[in-house]
Motif scaffolding. Structure first.
Motif, short mmCIF file in Angstrom:
data_model
loop_
_atom_site.label_atom_id
_atom_site.label_comp_id
_atom_site.label_asym_id
_atom_site.label_seq_id
_atom_site.Cartn_x
_atom_site.Cartn_y
_atom_site.Cartn_z
N ASP B 51 0.83 -1.20 0.00
CA ASP B 51 0.00 0.00 0.00
C ASP B 51 0.87 1.26 0.00
O ASP B 51 0.59 2.22 -0.71
CB ASP B 51 -0.92 0.01 1.23
CG ASP B 51 -2.04 -0.99 1.08
OD1 ASP B 51 -2.25 -1.45 -0.06
OD2 ASP B 51 -2.67 -1.35 2.09
N ARG B 52 1.92 1.19 0.79
CA ARG B 52 2.79 2.36 0.85
C ARG B 52 3.47 2.60 -0.49
O ARG B 52 3.52 3.73 -0.98
CB ARG B 52 3.84 2.17 1.94
CG ARG B 52 3.39 2.77 3.26
CD ARG B 52 4.35 2.42 4.37
NE ARG B 52 5.70 2.88 4.11
CZ ARG B 52 6.78 2.36 4.70
NH1 ARG B 52 6.65 1.38 5.56
NH2 ARG B 52 7.97 2.82 4.44
N ILE B 53 3.96 1.51 -1.08
CA ILE B 53 4.64 1.65 -2.37
C ILE B 53 3.67 2.23 -3.40
O ILE B 53 3.99 3.13 -4.17
CB ILE B 53 5.16 0.28 -2.85
CG1 ILE B 53 6.32 -0.15 -1.98
CG2 ILE B 53 5.59 0.35 -4.31
CD1 ILE B 53 6.87 -1.51 -2.33
N LYS B 54 2.45 1.70 -3.35
CA LYS B 54 1.48 2.12 -4.36
C LYS B 54 1.15 3.60 -4.22
O LYS B 54 1.20 4.35 -5.20
CB LYS B 54 0.20 1.29 -4.20
CG LYS B 54 -0.57 1.17 -5.48
CD LYS B 54 -1.67 0.15 -5.34
CE LYS B 54 -2.92 0.73 -5.91
NZ LYS B 54 -4.12 0.20 -5.35
N SER B 55 0.86 4.00 -3.01
CA SER B 55 0.48 5.41 -2.87
C SER B 55 1.66 6.31 -3.18
O SER B 55 1.51 7.36 -3.80
CB SER B 55 -0.06 5.68 -1.47
OG SER B 55 0.92 5.37 -0.53
N LYS B 294 13.03 6.91 -5.25
CA LYS B 294 12.12 7.03 -4.12
C LYS B 294 11.78 5.68 -3.49
O LYS B 294 11.39 5.59 -2.34
CB LYS B 294 10.81 7.70 -4.57
CG LYS B 294 10.95 9.18 -4.81
CD LYS B 294 10.67 9.96 -3.51
CE LYS B 294 11.46 11.24 -3.43
NZ LYS B 294 11.20 12.19 -4.50
N LEU B 295 11.88 4.63 -4.31
CA LEU B 295 11.36 3.34 -3.86
C LEU B 295 12.47 2.40 -3.43
O LEU B 295 12.33 1.63 -2.50
CB LEU B 295 10.61 2.72 -5.05
CG LEU B 295 9.28 2.08 -4.75
CD1 LEU B 295 8.37 3.11 -4.14
CD2 LEU B 295 8.68 1.56 -6.03
N ILE B 296 13.57 2.47 -4.14
CA ILE B 296 14.59 1.45 -3.95
C ILE B 296 15.81 2.01 -3.24
O ILE B 296 16.35 1.37 -2.35
CB ILE B 296 14.96 0.86 -5.32
CG1 ILE B 296 13.70 0.16 -5.83
CG2 ILE B 296 16.14 -0.08 -5.22
CD1 ILE B 296 13.87 -0.69 -6.99
N LEU B 297 16.21 3.19 -3.59
CA LEU B 297 17.42 3.74 -2.99
C LEU B 297 17.09 4.49 -1.72
O LEU B 297 17.43 5.65 -1.56
CB LEU B 297 18.11 4.66 -3.98
CG LEU B 297 18.49 3.97 -5.28
CD1 LEU B 297 19.18 4.93 -6.21
CD2 LEU B 297 19.40 2.79 -5.00
N GLN B 300 13.91 3.60 3.72
CA GLN B 300 12.53 3.70 4.17
C GLN B 300 11.76 2.40 3.99
O GLN B 300 10.94 2.03 4.82
CB GLN B 300 11.88 4.80 3.36
CG GLN B 300 10.76 5.49 4.04
CD GLN B 300 10.13 6.46 3.07
OE1 GLN B 300 10.71 6.82 2.06
NE2 GLN B 300 8.92 6.85 3.37
N PHE B 301 12.02 1.72 2.88
CA PHE B 301 11.34 0.44 2.66
C PHE B 301 12.28 -0.69 3.01
O PHE B 301 13.34 -0.83 2.41
CB PHE B 301 10.92 0.30 1.20
CG PHE B 301 9.85 1.26 0.81
CD1 PHE B 301 8.53 1.05 1.19
CD2 PHE B 301 10.16 2.39 0.08
CE1 PHE B 301 7.55 1.95 0.85
CE2 PHE B 301 9.17 3.28 -0.27
CZ PHE B 301 7.86 3.07 0.12
N PRO B 302 11.90 -1.49 3.99
CA PRO B 302 12.81 -2.56 4.41
C PRO B 302 12.99 -3.65 3.35
O PRO B 302 13.99 -4.33 3.34
CB PRO B 302 12.13 -3.13 5.65
CG PRO B 302 10.71 -2.72 5.57
CD PRO B 302 10.69 -1.44 4.80
N PHE B 303 12.02 -3.77 2.46
CA PHE B 303 12.12 -4.82 1.45
C PHE B 303 13.10 -4.41 0.37
O PHE B 303 13.04 -3.30 -0.17
CB PHE B 303 10.74 -5.08 0.86
CG PHE B 303 10.77 -6.00 -0.32
CD1 PHE B 303 11.03 -7.34 -0.14
CD2 PHE B 303 10.54 -5.50 -1.59
CE1 PHE B 303 11.07 -8.18 -1.23
CE2 PHE B 303 10.57 -6.35 -2.68
CZ PHE B 303 10.84 -7.69 -2.50
N LEU B 347 10.68 -10.68 9.61
CA LEU B 347 11.62 -9.71 10.16
C LEU B 347 11.89 -8.56 9.21
O LEU B 347 12.63 -7.65 9.52
CB LEU B 347 12.93 -10.41 10.49
CG LEU B 347 12.80 -11.58 11.47
CD1 LEU B 347 14.16 -12.20 11.72
CD2 LEU B 347 12.20 -11.10 12.78
N CYS B 348 11.28 -8.64 8.03
CA CYS B 348 11.53 -7.62 7.02
C CYS B 348 10.53 -6.49 7.21
O CYS B 348 9.54 -6.39 6.48
CB CYS B 348 11.42 -8.24 5.63
SG CYS B 348 11.63 -7.07 4.31
#
Ligand SMILES: Nc1ncnc2c1ncn2[C@@H]1O[C@H](COP(=O)(O)OP(=O)(O)O)[C@@H](O)[C@H]1O
Ligand SMILES: [Mg+2]
Lengths: 435, 719
Positions: B51-55, B294-297, B300-303, B347-348
């Motif tokens: 949801d976070r990625i999408k928004s 914004k998404l990968i580098l 903020q996103f543990p995945f 754990l991710c």
């Protein structure tokens, strides 16, 4: 002038109004008026008016029918995607919506005739009704019986059909024969006519003389390339901003000419839209150069494999299939260049245009030009269809043919050279024509 | 079931919809992986992340398109206002239809979102009348007209209560009159505008000329201009131009290739009816770059994706489709796969949550931790006693894992800023030794120690050749990056960098004194020009070389080396690949083959694989045959396929049948010596025919007229 438009049964004042609006078309209008006769008199059953674009055909008919308040229906044949829409519009404009709603779902010509008759009994024509068919040349593609029927519609009631077309009647005549309409030609406007008409709508700010000399200059520049009244109007509108600054007729010529020349390359070709042109006029001279026309943008970004697919398609379209071995086989040693180049084949393939090729050949060439191993994945195939929707390739065989589809490459040499440069592929080395 | 009907007949009962509960995404997620009790938690995390990625991506897209969309809206607003003015200019205006040519690039799948937000924005702020049409629903003029009318009239929502009735009436009318014409649309438009203006009863018609109802434009969006039939489009434009006086129309052309297509598709007589303005949207590569940024580098996103998966996704983008939407879909797939197939992915997540989940881990899960390669490597380094306690004591293991997880988070926190710094330093070097885009550098760093690569060395050499002000401005940019990071190490690095920059500045003030020193150093070069003797020349050159080597470095050079050493220190401390981190498997998705298989399918290879080794698909042990041959008991089509591979271009059907029959008889366990072994009976014959027609359907063979009783092979190669 007004003497030409004299016809008993019409209001003098109205005729005067009509004459004022139909500069340089007085002859034709007068002739038409005399054909039409008095409002309640029968007119000739059908009149065929032809003349080039913007020779005032529609203008004359609109002005006359509107100003003289005659019952009429003006129908554009482009809009009538089917004859039922035509019937509906005719019935609607003569008898109102109740009449048009009587038509069955997909009405035939006889339905139309039946309802028209029926309505005529209830509301017989006190004045001749006119049906004006714009772009009548499209009627040739409609049902075969439609045109002959329209030409004789007067047999139903006091109604006349006026066909407007850019094509002469000879190209219309159905081979089964039909009632011959009365032919009326609208000649092109002469330079003088154009001058007169354009001067008519002078800008309130200027004197008539000044405006007239401005139009004169404009026609001097443009008349050789364009005689279309509508286009000239467009140009007048977009160049007048410069005249605003000038007041002296003599200075005008010197100052306005370069702008007109520029307009010829931009606004006239619609390279630049009218709004952008206005912006350009307000900008400084130097900046204006930065605004590029539509055709200046030809660059297309494509995914890597799409580029190679397009290159392969181009090669397949412009190289004879028998030369593929020479170009794409590593060890083609045996084929000598002499028997490979056929002497009698002098015409360049580029002059002949692209030739269709089957999918197999496209893929075979693709795999040999692309520099890495590519798996035949679904996305390679979907890229081919994307290229088709982008109109860079065209599918020659029918959509339904799944078996061995055929394509043609639809891009230019310049375009493909630019594309292949981005992937470091020297396409010229692989083209038969440039050997 | 009983009915109340008196008559006899057939009745259809619709199944009661409420009884059957359809499976939710969660059920699928937890159901399939089964057993693992934490699958619910994982599903929650996964859902949350997605949801976070999408928004985030949607907001990003809107942000990126803002400029273009805003100017489009302006155009629409303008066109509704100019239609009313009645001065000389507008009288002279050849009634052109305002048209926006919106160039969007070839990534057609992405356009949907743009058009979606465009029409939403238009409806919110400019006009309720927006219709967007697509080429595949408008093959003919009639269809196009119908679609436009339906979308315009059907989509309108009235303020009044009886709107439903009205729209029904409207549509009924449309259907009745079989062909919709623009005059119906004009009538509809007039009633609409009149109604909405008379809706405010406060204003009386005191001044009818001023109180004209607002005339919002009617916007028609052609989503994919290239795909439209040019003839249809031309006629449609001609018709529209007939009504432009009565109906304030406006077009938006979605163009995938280049604006010149408008000229290819429309002759001058038609394009002269349009007033085309050009709008260029952001290129898809730029879009991808921002999405990656914004998404990968970001920590903020543990995945995370490992190098191979990233590579697959990026190459699909660059080589195949240019579609950012598909890229994000790929990330989504990886996300789902990761959380679905890896129990330890609990754990991710954010640090706090991860700590909590860690405490909840079952013994089984802890065993899984012990099996992780990175953890094994970690354990090997430890002393004997610690090793034992880690493998036996669950509590102790949890404590250690806690530390390791925290360390992993810290690693990510420092990795990205340092990556950005290195990128800013190297992205403008000649020939881009470390890549032009930050994603290239990221890929290098993911795979190996970047400082060991040759490219890195050459980048450093190039950095040493930078002029002073260039270097300083780059370092300043780095300082800005570091300043924004909330981590102790980065804070310290920032301070150090600031000190270095200060020293550079002091250098400037001391520049005057230095320049005199340089004078002396450079003088031999000047002397050189006077000498013409070859021997002399060589001698001075040698001398110069030597003097340079032995020469003491200038203060700038000293400082420069210091700065670069500092950067190198950062790189060596923070940019090691994630594989070196213990427990990295928890966050990194690494199965590139899965992603590739799902996103870049190879239908033909799979069909061939299925036919030549049916075991993989049917999972029947009997079919398992060694050395890749097909067992006798395989499905008929596999046997037929296998046999046809042995043939040439033309296949004799009778021979093929015989061979097939022999193979099948062997499978039935018949005695090879018996008389009817390999005899073709009716059943076998029928089965064979079916297999052959299946092969024909799959495109391996086709019937031919070249030779009777033969079929032609459509593929090359044999067994
Ligand atoms: N005699 C005229 N006086 C003023 N305007 C004219 C005259 N003839 C044509 N026009 C204008 O020129 C344009 C094109 O004329 P139109 O009647 O549509 O040409 P056609 O139907 O022959 O293609 C119209 O805008 C019309 O108003
Ligand atoms: Mg006309």
């Amino acid at each position: 002038m007004t003497s030409l438009l004299e016809q008993p049964g019409y209001d003098e004042e109205k005729l005067q109004m009509v004459a004022e609006q139909l500069l340089c078309r007085e002859d034709q209008a007068g002739l038409l008026l005399s054909l039409m006769g008095q409002p309640q008199q029968y007119c000739y059953p059908s009149i065929f008016i032809y003349g080039h674009q913007a020779s005032g055909k529609s203008h004359v008919m609109h002005v006359m029918l509107k100003e003289l308040e005659l019952p009429h229906a003006i129908i554009s044949c482009v809009e009538c995607v089917s004859s039922s829409l035509l019937f509906e519009l005719v019935l609607f404009s003569f008898f109102g919506s109740e009449a048009s709603s009587l038509l069955p779902r997909s009405p035939s010509l006889s339905d139309f005739v039946r309802i028209y008759r029926q309505q005529c009994l209830q509301a017989p024509a006190t004045q001749t009704r006119y049906i004006v068919m714009e772009k009548a040349e499209l009627l040739r593609d409609a049902d075969a019986n439609l045109l002959p029927a329209l030409l004789r519609l007067q047999e139903l009631d006091n109604v006349s059909v006026i066909l407007l077309s850019e094509i002469s009647w000879d190209k219309f005549r159905p081979n089964t024969g039909c009632f011959e309409p009365l032919l009326l030609h609208f000649p092109d406007y002469s330079k003088g006519d154009l001058h007169q008409i354009l001067s008519q709508d002078s800008h309130p700010k200027y004197s008539d003389d000044f405006y007239s000399s401005y139009i004169n200059i404009l026609l001097g520049v443009f008349y050789t390339v364009c005689r279309d009244l509508r286009e000239l109007r467009h140009l007048v509108r977009h160049t007048h901003t410069h005249t605003v600054k000038e007041t002296d007729t003599h200075k005008l010529w010197r100052n306005i000419e370069p702008h007109l020349k520029k307009a010829m390359q931009t606004v006239y070709l619609r390279e630049v839209s009218s709004v952008q042109w206005e912006q350009m006029q307000q900008m400084e001279e130097k900046e204006a150069g930065a605004l590029r026309g539509l055709s200046a943008h030809t660059h297309v970004e494509l995914p890597y494999y799409s580029k190679f697919l397009l290159v392969a398609a181009y090669l397949a379209s412009y190289n004879p299939a028998r030369t593929d071995r020479r170009f794409f086989l590593k060890h083609h040693g045996k084929i000598k260049k002499t028997n490979f180049l056929k002497k009698n084949e002098k015409t360049s393939n580029h002059l002949l245009g692209p030739k269709p090729f089957p999918l197999d050949r496209l893929l075979a060439i693709f795999y040999s030009v692309v520099d890495s191993r590519v798996a035949p994945t679904a996305s390679i195939f979907s890229q081919i269809s994307s290229l088709v929707t982008l109109q860079l390739l065209t599918q020659v065989s029918h959509d339904d043919q799944l078996d061995a589809p055929k394509y043609k490459c639809a891009v230019s040499l310049d375009f493909i050279c630019a594309i292949s440069r981005t992937v470091n592929f020297e396409i010229v080395k692989y083209l038969y024509d440039f050997l | 079931m009983s009915t109340t009907s008196v008559s006899k007949g057939c009745f259809v009962f619709k199944p009661n919809a409420k009884k059957k509960r359809s499976l939710t995404a969660e059920d699928y997620f937890t159901g399939c992986s089964g057993r693992a009790e934490n699958s619910k938690v994982r599903f929650g995390i996964c859902q949350n992340l997605w949801d976070r990625i999408k928004s985030e991506t949607e907001a990003l897209q809107d942000e990126l398109n803002r400029n273009v969309l805003d100017s489009l809206l302006d155009l629409a607003r303008k066109c509704s206002s100019t239609h009313r003015s009645s001065d000389w200019a507008s009288k002279m205006r050849a009634s052109e239809i305002p048209t926006a040519a919106l160039v969007l690039g070839v990534n057609v799948p992405d356009h949907d979102m743009t058009f979606q937000s465009l029409s939403e924005l238009l409806q919110q702020s400019v006009t309720p009348h927006v219709a967007s049409v697509q080429a595949n629903e408008c093959a003919t003029l009639k269809h196009l007209m119908k679609k436009v009318l339906e979308k315009l009239t059907g989509a309108v929502v009235d303020e009044e209560d009886d709107d439903e009735e009205e729209t029904e009436q409207m549509s009924a009318q449309l259907h009745r009159s079989a062909h919709c014409s623009f005059s119906t649309l004009c009538d509809w438009y007039n009633t609409k505008t009149r109604k909405s203006s008379s809706g405010t009863p406060g204003k009386k018609r005191s001044s009818p000329s001023k109180d004209e109802p607002p005339r919002p434009p009617v916007v028609i969006i052609f989503k994919d201009l290239e795909a439209f039939n040019p003839k249809v489009l031309q006629n449609f434009i001609l018709i529209c131009s007939l009504y432009i006086e009565r109906l304030p129309l406006m077009f938006i052309f979605g163009i995938a290739t280049s604006p010149s297509t408008v000229q290819h598709m429309l002759p001058h007589s038609v394009s002269s009816l349009l007033c085309i303005e050009l709008f260029q949207s952001l290129s898809c590569t730029q879009h991808l770059a921002t999405v990656i940024d914004k998404l990968i580098l970001t920590p903020q996103f543990p995945f995370k994706l490992n190098a191979k998966v990233m590579q697959v996704l990026i190459s699909i983008f660059l080589y195949h489709d240019f579609s950012v939407r598909n890229f994000i879909k790929g990330v989504q797939l990886a996300l789902l796969e990761h959380f679905h197939s890896r129990p330890l992915s609990v754990l991710c997540c954010e640090k706090k949550e991860a700590v909590q989940n860690l405490l909840q881990l079952s013994h089984q899960d802890l065993e899984r931790v012990r099996q992780l390669p990175s953890f094994k490597r970690y354990v090997e380094e430890l002393d004997r006693q610690e090793q034992v306690s880690l493998s036996s004591d669950d509590g102790h293991l949890k404590d250690v894992c806690l530390k390791l997880i925290k360390k992993l988070h810290k690693y990510h926190k420092n990795y990205y800023p340092v990556l950005r710094c290195l990128h800013t330093l190297t992205c403008s070097l000649p020939r881009y030794p470390l890549g032009k885009q930050i994603r290239e550098l990221h890929l290098i760093c993911l795979e190996s120690n970047v400082w060991e690569s040759e490219d890195y060395q050459s980048a450093l050499k190039l950095l040493k050749m930078l002029a002073k002000d260039e270097l300083i401005s780059l370092l300043q940019k780095c300082a800005e990056i570091l300043q924004a990071v909330k981590s102790k190490k980065m804070k310290r690095a920032f301070v150090q960098l600031e000190e270095l920059l200060d020293k550079f500045k002091q250098l400037d003030t001391a520049a005057e004194t230095v320049s005199s020193v340089e004078e002396i150093v450079t003088s031999p070069v000047r002397n050189l020009q006077k000498k013409t003797d070859l021997f002399q020349l060589q001698k001075t050159l040698l001398e110069m070389n030597e003097s340079r080597r032995s020469k003491r470095l200038s203060p700038f050079e000293v400082l420069r080396n210091e700065a670069l050493e500092f950067i190198e220190g950062l790189v060596k401390n923070h940019l090691f690949p994630p594989e070196s981190q213990t427990l990295y498997e928890v966050c990194y998705y690494s199965s590139s083959a899965t992603v590739r298989r799902h996103l870049n399918a190879t239908p033909r290879t799979s069909v061939q694989a299925a036919l030549s080794s049916p075991y993989y698909y049917i999972q029947n042990d009997k079919l398992k045959a060694e050395d890749g041959s097909v067992s006798n008991a395989a499905p008929d089509i596999c046997i037929a396929y296998k046999l046809h591979l042995e043939c040439g271009r033309l296949i004799n059907l009778y021979d093929w049948l015989e061979a097939y029959s022999t193979v099948v008889s062997a499978a039935e366990g018949k005695d090879p010596d018996s008389e009817d072994f390999g005899k073709v009976d009716e059943v076998k014959h029928a089965r064979f025919i079916r297999a052959v027609s299946e092969l024909e359907f799959l495109g391996f063979i086709k019937s031919t007229k070249q030779k009777t009783d033969h079929v032609a092979r459509l593929t090359w190669g044999g067994c």
